[in-house]
Design a protein around this motif. Structure first.
Motif, PDB file in Angstrom:
ATOM      1  N   PHE A 117       0.815  -1.213   0.000  1.00  0.00           N
ATOM      2  CA  PHE A 117       0.000   0.000   0.000  1.00  0.00           C
ATOM      3  C   PHE A 117       0.853   1.269   0.000  1.00  0.00           C
ATOM      4  O   PHE A 117       0.423   2.302  -0.519  1.00  0.00           O
ATOM      5  N   LEU A 118       2.043   1.208   0.595  1.00  0.00           N
ATOM      6  CA  LEU A 118       2.898   2.406   0.626  1.00  0.00           C
ATOM      7  C   LEU A 118       3.688   2.600  -0.663  1.00  0.00           C
ATOM      8  O   LEU A 118       4.127   3.712  -0.958  1.00  0.00           O
ATOM      9  N   THR A 119       3.871   1.531  -1.424  1.00  0.00           N
ATOM     10  CA  THR A 119       4.685   1.650  -2.632  1.00  0.00           C
ATOM     11  C   THR A 119       3.866   1.617  -3.922  1.00  0.00           C
ATOM     12  O   THR A 119       4.384   1.945  -4.981  1.00  0.00           O
ATOM     13  N   GLU A 120       2.592   1.245  -3.848  1.00  0.00           N
ATOM     14  CA  GLU A 120       1.725   1.222  -5.027  1.00  0.00           C
ATOM     15  C   GLU A 120       1.267   2.650  -5.350  1.00  0.00           C
ATOM     16  O   GLU A 120       0.664   3.332  -4.519  1.00  0.00           O
ATOM     17  N   LYS A 121       1.559   3.104  -6.548  1.00  0.00           N
ATOM     18  CA  LYS A 121       1.293   4.493  -6.922  1.00  0.00           C
ATOM     19  C   LYS A 121      -0.198   4.823  -6.977  1.00  0.00           C
ATOM     20  O   LYS A 121      -0.589   5.992  -6.903  1.00  0.00           O
ATOM     21  N   ASP A 122      -1.060   3.812  -7.094  1.00  0.00           N
ATOM     22  CA  ASP A 122      -2.497   4.063  -7.212  1.00  0.00           C
ATOM     23  C   ASP A 122      -3.225   4.062  -5.864  1.00  0.00           C
ATOM     24  O   ASP A 122      -4.453   4.007  -5.820  1.00  0.00           O
ATOM     25  N   ILE A 123      -2.474   4.134  -4.757  1.00  0.00           N
ATOM     26  CA  ILE A 123      -3.110   4.141  -3.436  1.00  0.00           C
ATOM     27  C   ILE A 123      -2.644   5.360  -2.637  1.00  0.00           C
ATOM     28  O   ILE A 123      -2.004   5.217  -1.578  1.00  0.00           O
ATOM     29  N   PRO A 124      -2.923   6.560  -3.119  1.00  0.00           N
ATOM     30  CA  PRO A 124      -2.467   7.760  -2.396  1.00  0.00           C
ATOM     31  C   PRO A 124      -3.141   7.915  -1.042  1.00  0.00           C
ATOM     32  O   PRO A 124      -2.568   8.515  -0.129  1.00  0.00           O
ATOM     33  N   TYR A 125      -4.368   7.384  -0.893  1.00  0.00           N
ATOM     34  CA  TYR A 125      -5.083   7.530   0.377  1.00  0.00           C
ATOM     35  C   TYR A 125      -4.275   6.926   1.518  1.00  0.00           C
ATOM     36  O   TYR A 125      -4.144   7.526   2.588  1.00  0.00           O
ATOM     37  N   PHE A 126      -3.746   5.737   1.302  1.00  0.00           N
ATOM     38  CA  PHE A 126      -3.018   5.066   2.381  1.00  0.00           C
ATOM     39  C   PHE A 126      -1.736   5.819   2.716  1.00  0.00           C
ATOM     40  O   PHE A 126      -1.427   6.031   3.884  1.00  0.00           O
ATOM     41  N   SER A 127      -0.998   6.220   1.710  1.00  0.00           N
ATOM     42  CA  SER A 127       0.259   6.938   1.942  1.00  0.00           C
ATOM     43  C   SER A 127       0.023   8.240   2.695  1.00  0.00           C
ATOM     44  O   SER A 127       0.753   8.572   3.636  1.00  0.00           O
ATOM     45  N   SER A 128      -1.004   8.990   2.281  1.00  0.00           N
ATOM     46  CA  SER A 128      -1.284  10.267   2.946  1.00  0.00           C
ATOM     47  C   SER A 128      -1.780  10.041   4.363  1.00  0.00           C
ATOM     48  O   SER A 128      -1.438  10.795   5.281  1.00  0.00           O
ATOM     49  N   GLY A 129      -2.576   8.983   4.556  1.00  0.00           N
ATOM     50  CA  GLY A 129      -3.048   8.667   5.903  1.00  0.00           C
ATOM     51  C   GLY A 129      -1.910   8.262   6.825  1.00  0.00           C
ATOM     52  O   GLY A 129      -1.849   8.679   7.983  1.00  0.00           O
ATOM     53  N   MET A 130      -0.997   7.452   6.297  1.00  0.00           N
ATOM     54  CA  MET A 130       0.171   7.037   7.070  1.00  0.00           C
ATOM     55  C   MET A 130       1.041   8.242   7.410  1.00  0.00           C
ATOM     56  O   MET A 130       1.556   8.364   8.534  1.00  0.00           O
ATOM     57  N   LYS A 131       1.188   9.143   6.463  1.00  0.00           N
ATOM     58  CA  LYS A 131       1.983  10.345   6.683  1.00  0.00           C
ATOM     59  C   LYS A 131       1.406  11.182   7.814  1.00  0.00           C
ATOM     60  O   LYS A 131       2.140  11.667   8.686  1.00  0.00           O
ATOM     61  N   GLU A 132       0.094  11.349   7.832  1.00  0.00           N
ATOM     62  CA  GLU A 132      -0.543  12.147   8.881  1.00  0.00           C
ATOM     63  C   GLU A 132      -0.383  11.496  10.251  1.00  0.00           C
ATOM     64  O   GLU A 132      -0.194  12.190  11.260  1.00  0.00           O
ATOM     65  N   ILE A 133      -0.451  10.174  10.301  1.00  0.00           N
ATOM     66  CA  ILE A 133      -0.251   9.467  11.570  1.00  0.00           C
ATOM     67  C   ILE A 133       1.160   9.709  12.095  1.00  0.00           C
ATOM     68  O   ILE A 133       1.369   9.979  13.282  1.00  0.00           O
ATOM     69  N   ILE A 134       2.144   9.629  11.216  1.00  0.00           N
ATOM     70  CA  ILE A 134       3.530   9.821  11.635  1.00  0.00           C
ATOM     71  C   ILE A 134       3.781  11.278  12.019  1.00  0.00           C
ATOM     72  O   ILE A 134       4.528  11.558  12.966  1.00  0.00           O
ATOM     73  N   ILE A 135       3.150  12.218  11.309  1.00  0.00           N
ATOM     74  CA  ILE A 135       3.275  13.630  11.675  1.00  0.00           C
ATOM     75  C   ILE A 135       2.771  13.838  13.104  1.00  0.00           C
ATOM     76  O   ILE A 135       3.421  14.507  13.918  1.00  0.00           O
ATOM     77  N   ASP A 136       1.608  13.271  13.427  1.00  0.00           N
ATOM     78  CA  ASP A 136       1.071  13.390  14.786  1.00  0.00           C
ATOM     79  C   ASP A 136       1.996  12.716  15.789  1.00  0.00           C
ATOM     80  O   ASP A 136       2.230  13.231  16.897  1.00  0.00           O
ATOM     81  N   PHE A 137       2.523  11.565  15.414  1.00  0.00           N
ATOM     82  CA  PHE A 137       3.426  10.805  16.289  1.00  0.00           C
ATOM     83  C   PHE A 137       4.676  11.620  16.615  1.00  0.00           C
ATOM     84  O   PHE A 137       5.063  11.767  17.771  1.00  0.00           O
ATOM     85  N   VAL A 138       5.296  12.175  15.574  1.00  0.00           N
ATOM     86  CA  VAL A 138       6.506  12.970  15.758  1.00  0.00           C
ATOM     87  C   VAL A 138       6.195  14.249  16.523  1.00  0.00           C
ATOM     88  O   VAL A 138       6.945  14.668  17.413  1.00  0.00           O
ATOM     89  N   SER A 139       5.077  14.885  16.196  1.00  0.00           N
ATOM     90  CA  SER A 139       4.685  16.128  16.867  1.00  0.00           C
ATOM     91  C   SER A 139       4.497  15.904  18.362  1.00  0.00           C
ATOM     92  O   SER A 139       4.969  16.707  19.185  1.00  0.00           O
ATOM     93  N   ASN A 140       3.845  14.819  18.727  1.00  0.00           N
ATOM     94  CA  ASN A 140       3.661  14.504  20.146  1.00  0.00           C
ATOM     95  C   ASN A 140       5.001  14.320  20.845  1.00  0.00           C
ATOM     96  O   ASN A 140       5.204  14.781  21.974  1.00  0.00           O
ATOM     97  N   GLY A 141       5.919  13.624  20.173  1.00  0.00           N
ATOM     98  CA  GLY A 141       7.238  13.387  20.765  1.00  0.00           C
ATOM     99  C   GLY A 141       8.022  14.666  20.968  1.00  0.00           C
ATOM    100  O   GLY A 141       8.598  14.899  22.038  1.00  0.00           O
ATOM    101  N   ILE A 142       8.049  15.529  19.945  1.00  0.00           N
ATOM    102  CA  ILE A 142       8.792  16.792  20.060  1.00  0.00           C
ATOM    103  C   ILE A 142       8.132  17.714  21.078  1.00  0.00           C
ATOM    104  O   ILE A 142       8.823  18.372  21.873  1.00  0.00           O
ATOM    105  N   ASN A 143       6.810  17.757  21.079  1.00  0.00           N
ATOM    106  CA  ASN A 143       6.102  18.612  22.033  1.00  0.00           C
ATOM    107  C   ASN A 143       6.381  18.210  23.468  1.00  0.00           C
ATOM    108  O   ASN A 143       6.519  19.059  24.355  1.00  0.00           O
ATOM    109  N   PHE A 144       6.459  16.899  23.697  1.00  0.00           N
ATOM    110  CA  PHE A 144       6.738  16.441  25.057  1.00  0.00           C
ATOM    111  C   PHE A 144       8.197  16.691  25.436  1.00  0.00           C
ATOM    112  O   PHE A 144       8.495  17.130  26.537  1.00  0.00           O
ATOM    113  N   THR A 145       9.096  16.403  24.493  1.00  0.00           N
ATOM    114  CA  THR A 145      10.524  16.550  24.773  1.00  0.00           C
ATOM    115  C   THR A 145      10.916  18.006  24.977  1.00  0.00           C
ATOM    116  O   THR A 145      11.672  18.337  25.896  1.00  0.00           O
ATOM    117  N   GLN A 146      10.384  18.894  24.118  1.00  0.00           N
ATOM    118  CA  GLN A 146      10.736  20.311  24.230  1.00  0.00           C
ATOM    119  C   GLN A 146       9.528  21.178  23.846  1.00  0.00           C
ATOM    120  O   GLN A 146       9.311  21.474  22.672  1.00  0.00           O
TER     121      GLN A 146
END
Length: 206
Positions: A117-146
């Protein structure tokens, strides 16, 4: 209400998993555009009538399968990523917090689906959804750390996007290479490079 009951029915869960697994296998072999509902049902050893009890078409199967996997990932991360988290990797780089290990463990449980799903070019929904999850994940980590913007070297949103893009690319690389390292190793190395960069000694002088 009926949807919730269906999700609790083991027979329905089994059928949906068979169809999802067939979809993943066929996309991996042929690409999304080339496959048909008939291909999917034959691979899943189910009839077309059964397929249409659960999904409108192959796009509906793709969308719902993507949503289920991403929702599972979000739910599992939220359970482990709470306000009491202690970033032990800042003290001991060989012991990253369980949350980071858990991220890779969850992905490894459905590694083929994530890879396809992450490498198939015809599934942008999954890639964008995964990206948003990781953005939230990283944001939570940075917000807590600093939490203080004045103590960051770059604007917070820039840092979040930078590390989220790096996280996602590392995950894709890991999957494309058939997960040569354990989830714990991946979490450890990713946090090490996030906190300290790739260099043992600074190459640009003191």
């Amino acid at each position: 209400m009926s949807n919730k009951k269906q999700k609790l029915d083991p027979r329905v869960l089994r059928t949906r998993k068979l169809l999802r697994d067939a979809l993943v296998e066929l996309i991996d072999e042929q690409g999304y555009e080339k496959i048909t509902v008939q291909d999917i049902t034959e691979r899943a050893t189910l009839n077309r009538a059964t397929f249409y009890l659960h999904y409108r078409d192959k796009l509906d199967l793709l969308y719902q399968s993507s949503k289920e996997i991403l929702d599972d990932l979000v739910g599992s991360i939220n359970v482990t990523f709470d306000d009491k988290i202690e970033f032990d990797f800042l003290k001991d780089e060989d012991e990253p917090h369980d949350t980071f290990i858990h991220l890779f463990e969850q992905i490894s449980l459905n590694s083929k689906l994530y890879k396809v799903f992450l490498t198939e070019k015809d599934i942008p929904y999954f890639s964008s959804g995964m990206k948003e999850i990781i953005i939230d994940f990283v944001s939570n980590g940075i917000n807590f750390t600093q939490p203080d913007d004045k103590k960051l070297t770059v604007p917070r949103e820039m840092a979040v996007r930078y590390f989220a893009a790096a996280f996602l690319e590392v995950i894709v690389w890991w999957l494309e290479n058939d997960m040569p390292y354990s989830p714990k190793f991946m979490a450890t190395q990713l946090m090490k490079i996030t906190v300290k960069g790739p260099y043992i000694d600074l190459p640009f002088g003191k």
